[in-house]
Enzyme design. Structure first.
Site, PDB file in Angstrom:
ATOM      1  N   ASN A 192     -83.423 -91.721 -91.628  1.00  0.00           N
ATOM      2  CA  ASN A 192     -83.267 -90.648 -90.645  1.00  0.00           C
ATOM      3  C   ASN A 192     -83.062 -89.362 -91.439  1.00  0.00           C
ATOM      4  O   ASN A 192     -81.981 -89.135 -91.974  1.00  0.00           O
ATOM      5  CB  ASN A 192     -82.062 -90.972 -89.756  1.00  0.00           C
ATOM      6  CG  ASN A 192     -81.738 -89.861 -88.783  1.00  0.00           C
ATOM      7  OD1 ASN A 192     -82.485 -88.885 -88.677  1.00  0.00           O
ATOM      8  ND2 ASN A 192     -80.633 -89.998 -88.072  1.00  0.00           N
ATOM      9  N   TRP A 193     -84.106 -88.555 -91.509  1.00  0.00           N
ATOM     10  CA  TRP A 193     -84.054 -87.345 -92.347  1.00  0.00           C
ATOM     11  C   TRP A 193     -83.285 -86.213 -91.672  1.00  0.00           C
ATOM     12  O   TRP A 193     -83.057 -85.167 -92.285  1.00  0.00           O
ATOM     13  CB  TRP A 193     -85.465 -86.904 -92.718  1.00  0.00           C
ATOM     14  CG  TRP A 193     -86.197 -87.873 -93.627  1.00  0.00           C
ATOM     15  CD1 TRP A 193     -85.705 -89.041 -94.146  1.00  0.00           C
ATOM     16  CD2 TRP A 193     -87.535 -87.743 -94.133  1.00  0.00           C
ATOM     17  NE1 TRP A 193     -86.653 -89.647 -94.935  1.00  0.00           N
ATOM     18  CE2 TRP A 193     -87.794 -88.869 -94.949  1.00  0.00           C
ATOM     19  CE3 TRP A 193     -88.548 -86.785 -93.966  1.00  0.00           C
ATOM     20  CZ2 TRP A 193     -89.018 -89.056 -95.593  1.00  0.00           C
ATOM     21  CZ3 TRP A 193     -89.772 -86.970 -94.613  1.00  0.00           C
ATOM     22  CH2 TRP A 193     -90.000 -88.100 -95.424  1.00  0.00           C
ATOM     23  N   LYS A 194     -82.949 -86.387 -90.415  1.00  0.00           N
ATOM     24  CA  LYS A 194     -82.198 -85.369 -89.651  1.00  0.00           C
ATOM     25  C   LYS A 194     -82.854 -83.990 -89.818  1.00  0.00           C
ATOM     26  O   LYS A 194     -84.081 -83.900 -89.853  1.00  0.00           O
ATOM     27  CB  LYS A 194     -80.726 -85.388 -90.078  1.00  0.00           C
ATOM     28  CG  LYS A 194     -80.128 -86.799 -89.933  1.00  0.00           C
ATOM     29  CD  LYS A 194     -78.637 -86.847 -90.035  1.00  0.00           C
ATOM     30  CE  LYS A 194     -78.195 -88.302 -89.880  1.00  0.00           C
ATOM     31  NZ  LYS A 194     -76.754 -88.479 -89.921  1.00  0.00           N
ATOM     32  N   SER A 216     -73.366 -94.461 -93.696  1.00  0.00           N
ATOM     33  CA  SER A 216     -72.994 -94.445 -95.119  1.00  0.00           C
ATOM     34  C   SER A 216     -73.538 -95.639 -95.902  1.00  0.00           C
ATOM     35  O   SER A 216     -72.872 -96.153 -96.794  1.00  0.00           O
ATOM     36  CB  SER A 216     -71.474 -94.342 -95.277  1.00  0.00           C
ATOM     37  OG  SER A 216     -71.012 -93.107 -94.752  1.00  0.00           O
ATOM     38  N   GLY A 251     -72.232 -90.271 -92.389  1.00  0.00           N
ATOM     39  CA  GLY A 251     -72.096 -89.121 -93.285  1.00  0.00           C
ATOM     40  C   GLY A 251     -70.718 -88.955 -93.882  1.00  0.00           C
ATOM     41  O   GLY A 251     -70.397 -87.904 -94.440  1.00  0.00           O
ATOM     42  N   GLY A 282     -79.127 -92.343 -93.434  1.00  0.00           N
ATOM     43  CA  GLY A 282     -79.221 -90.887 -93.340  1.00  0.00           C
ATOM     44  C   GLY A 282     -79.312 -90.270 -94.717  1.00  0.00           C
ATOM     45  O   GLY A 282     -80.382 -90.215 -95.337  1.00  0.00           O
ATOM     46  N   GLY A 283     -78.180 -89.831 -95.246  1.00  0.00           N
ATOM     47  CA  GLY A 283     -78.143 -89.092 -96.510  1.00  0.00           C
ATOM     48  C   GLY A 283     -78.941 -89.720 -97.639  1.00  0.00           C
ATOM     49  O   GLY A 283     -79.723 -89.033 -98.319  1.00  0.00           O
ATOM     50  N   HIS A 292     -79.102 -91.352 -80.888  1.00  0.00           N
ATOM     51  CA  HIS A 292     -78.270 -91.189 -82.092  1.00  0.00           C
ATOM     52  C   HIS A 292     -76.966 -90.485 -81.689  1.00  0.00           C
ATOM     53  O   HIS A 292     -76.982 -89.620 -80.813  1.00  0.00           O
ATOM     54  CB  HIS A 292     -79.029 -90.380 -83.143  1.00  0.00           C
ATOM     55  CG  HIS A 292     -78.326 -90.357 -84.460  1.00  0.00           C
ATOM     56  ND1 HIS A 292     -77.262 -89.528 -84.705  1.00  0.00           N
ATOM     57  CD2 HIS A 292     -78.500 -91.085 -85.591  1.00  0.00           C
ATOM     58  CE1 HIS A 292     -76.823 -89.743 -85.941  1.00  0.00           C
ATOM     59  NE2 HIS A 292     -77.561 -90.686 -86.499  1.00  0.00           N
TER      60      HIS A 292
HETATM   61  P1  PGA Z   1     -75.615 -91.575 -93.146  1.00  0.00           P
HETATM   62  O1  PGA Z   1     -76.288 -91.367 -91.708  1.00  0.00           O
HETATM   63  O2  PGA Z   1     -76.378 -92.699 -93.837  1.00  0.00           O
HETATM   64  O3  PGA Z   1     -75.755 -90.262 -93.841  1.00  0.00           O
HETATM   65  O4  PGA Z   1     -74.197 -91.975 -92.908  1.00  0.00           O
HETATM   66  C1  PGA Z   1     -76.735 -92.460 -90.948  1.00  0.00           C
HETATM   67  C2  PGA Z   1     -77.344 -91.978 -89.643  1.00  0.00           C
HETATM   68  O5  PGA Z   1     -76.833 -91.019 -89.044  1.00  0.00           O
HETATM   69  O6  PGA Z   1     -78.337 -92.538 -89.188  1.00  0.00           O
END
Ligand code: PGA
Length: 245
Positions: free
Chosen positions: A8-10, A206, A167, A227-228, A91
């Site tokens: 998920n590149w947000k 995370s 995150g 995400g990250g 999400h």
């Molecule tokens: P994260 O995000 O891996 O940065 O915790 C996960 C997500 O929101 O899908």
């Protein structure tokens, strides 16, 4: 079941970075499906790069309506038209920042299915809900409220993402993840029948190269929503390689 590692590149990166990142993933990882979800404006160029590779492309949201006077919104058919095949829905950042509810997530999921997209529906408790001992109840309620009929047979995917783990670098214990995933499997099979035994249940929050193997070894964990760590090709591939053979 074949595991799925979804990124998920947000709201990160520019066009050039998005294309480079997708190029860095084209080789894929044996035995694992990869999915990347860039911002809307990068969907088509990333889908072009991913064409013919083992990387699928998805959006991070879509509108519930097929078309209409919805300034700034994007329909499921428009997402499909870019070459994308998947869409993340519900999400927690959308639920929090855009007041999305189970009912609106259900409507979007129905729209996604109608457009031929595979939905990735996110559920997960807040920290207060976990501390109150309500994590399993919250997730079960979210599933009941946001998964429509037809989701399972269309290959719909569920992602368990505890809001407090996104995150933050914090994750639930492996026992806590296993407990929620077993609860989700049970709830889906109860509602939709045995076909839900093959529904992919992802963990998100995370996930990093260092903790991925332990999470993937758990029963009913069929991959991750990242995400990250999905913004660096080497990290994303390292997570995918942590899937047990
Ligand atoms: P994260 O995000 O891996 O940065 O915790 C996960 C997500 O929101 O899908």
């Amino acid at each position: 079941m074949r595991p799925l590692i979804a990124g998920n590149w947000k709201m990160h990166g520019n066009l050039r970075e998005a294309v480079r990142l997708a190029e860095g993933l084209r080789e894929g990882v044996d035995g694992v499906d990869l999915l990347v979800c860039p911002p809307f404006v990068h969907l088509h160029p990333v889908a072009v790069v991913a064409l013919g590779s083992r990387v699928a492309v998805g959006a991070q949201d879509c509108h519930a309506a097929g078309k209409g006077a919805h300034t700034g919104d994007v329909s499921a058919a428009m997402v499909r038209d870019t070459g994308a095949t998947h869409v993340i829905l519900g999400h927690s950042e959308r639920r929090q920042n855009h007041a999305e509810t189970d009912a609106s997530v259900m409507a979007k999921t129905e729209a996604a299915l109608a457009a031929g997209l595979i939905p990735v529906v996110c559920v997960g408790e807040t920290e207060a809900e976990r501390l109150a001992g309500r994590a399993e109840a919250v997730v079960t309620e979210q599933l009941a409220g946001s998964i429509p009929y037809g989701f399972i047979t269309a290959g719909g995917i569920v992602a368990y993402e505890p809001v407090w783990a996104i995150g933050t670098g914090r994750t639930p214990t492996e026992e806590e993840v296993a407990a929620i995933h077993a609860t989700m499997r049970h709830a889906l099979v109860e509602s939709f029948g045995p076909a839900a035994r093959t529904t992919r249940l992802l963990y998100g929050g995370s996930v990093k190269p260092g903790n991925a193997a332990g999470i993937f070894a758990l029963e009913h964990v069929d991959g991750a929503l990242v995400g990250g760590a999905s913004l660096v090709a080497a990290d994303f591939l390292a997570i995918a390689r942590a899937v047990p053979e």
